[in-house]
Write an enzyme that holds these catalytic residues in place. Structure first.
Site, PDB file in Angstrom:
ATOM      1  N   LYS A 152       0.904  -1.180  -0.010  1.00 23.88           N
ATOM      2  CA  LYS A 152      -0.026   0.025   0.100  1.00 23.88           C
ATOM      3  C   LYS A 152       0.882   1.246   0.006  1.00 23.88           C
ATOM      4  CE  LYS A 152      -4.383  -1.955   1.722  1.00 23.88           C
ATOM      5  NZ  LYS A 152      -5.355  -1.919   2.712  1.00 23.88           N
ATOM      6  N   ARG A 196      -3.034  -9.863   5.831  1.00 23.19           N
ATOM      7  CA  ARG A 196      -3.634 -10.160   4.429  1.00 23.19           C
ATOM      8  C   ARG A 196      -2.503  -9.735   3.396  1.00 23.19           C
ATOM      9  NH1 ARG A 196      -6.477  -7.158   0.539  1.00 23.19           N
ATOM     10  NH2 ARG A 196      -7.727  -8.113  -0.944  1.00 23.19           N
TER      11      ARG A 196
END
Length: 281
Positions: free
Chosen positions: A229, A263
């Protein structure tokens, strides 16, 4: 603090890593057009199954199947398109021996996925869509409630909070209470602070540092998704394809703070990093 998470056909006894339990690794299986070089349905399915097999070999505990991109700026995907992407993969993998999560906020996809054998519904919208709670409440699958400010198309424009940690906790508590009021068993719930979903870099790291607080105040397992991210790129200066090291650092930081599930895109590397980290604790 120990948590039991009912996970459809499976069940997990979860315990924070600092108390002696290795975190679970959830492998990301994106079934979206930009994940593949060819637009043919057969190639999509073949690629997805090959990717899933590799993640299982690499040590994934859970597979998370998604048919709609939720990256910042991504437009919504029509229901029919999402079903066409997700359902063949879900049917093909349901006997793979690993729990299957479906990443969706659409109640109809939730219903179809549960009928096909999904073990978790992972909802970036926190089960706020009309009919979402009704779609999942009578099943036995796990439910991941995530916080998101705004929608993917605009969530990163100008996220605003007075106290991001308190507001995320309050949101998650309200959604948990709504699920419990509808008759959903607490043992089926976990929470996700939603890194990158309507938060600035500083707000994301404030939430990461507060992982243990979320866990203790809400009394539920925490799922953390930081892999690749922009919050990692902001610190490292690396583009998305060069964020492996940052992703591993983020996963280890989340587990150190109390996350029970991470995740990730890079399963083998994360499994190895966690194994080494665990041996030092």
């Amino acid at each position: 603090m120990r948590h039991y998470l009912q996970f459809g056909r499976f069940g997990f006894q979860l315990q924070a890593a600092e108390q002696g339990r290795q975190a679970l690794v959830m492998g990301i299986l994106n079934i979206t057009p930009d994940s593949f070089s060819d637009a043919g349905k057969f190639q999509h399915l073949e690629f997805a199954l090959s990717r899933a097999e590799q993640m299982i070999l690499d040590g994934a505990d859970i597979l998370d199947i998604g048919g709609e991109s939720s990256r910042p700026g991504a437009p919504p995907v029509p229901l029919a398109d999402e079903l066409r992407r997700v359902m063949p993969v879900l049917y093909a993998l349901r006997d793979c021996g690993k729990p299957l999560s479906v990443d969706t906020y659409k109640p109809q996809v939730m219903r179809e996925a549960i009928l096909a054998g999904a073990d978790m519904i992972n909802d970036i919208n926190g089960f706020r869509a009309p009919g979402a709670i009704e779609a999942v409440k009578d099943s036995d699958c796990a439910l991941c409630i995530m916080h998101m400010q705004s929608v993917p198309e605009t969530m990163q424009d100008q996220p605003q909070y007075e106290d991001v940690v308190r507001e995320v906790i309050d949101f998650l508590r309200e959604r948990v209470d709504a699920m419990l009021a509808a008759g959903v068993e607490r043992e089926r719930l976990c929470i996700d602070p939603g890194f990158g979903f309507g938060k600035s870099v500083e707000q994301n790291y404030a939430l990461l540092r507060a992982t243990g607080r979320l866990r203790s105040e809400l009394g539920l397992p925490v799922l953390a998704g930081l892999s690749r991210k922009s919050m990692l790129g902001a610190v490292t200066g690396r583009p998305v394809e060069q964020r492996l090291a940052g992703s591993l650092g983020g996963a280890l930081a989340a587990v150190a703070q109390g996350a029970e599930i991470v995740r990730v895109h890079d399963v083998a590397e994360t499994v190895d990093a966690l194994a080494v980290w665990r041996m030092a604790h």
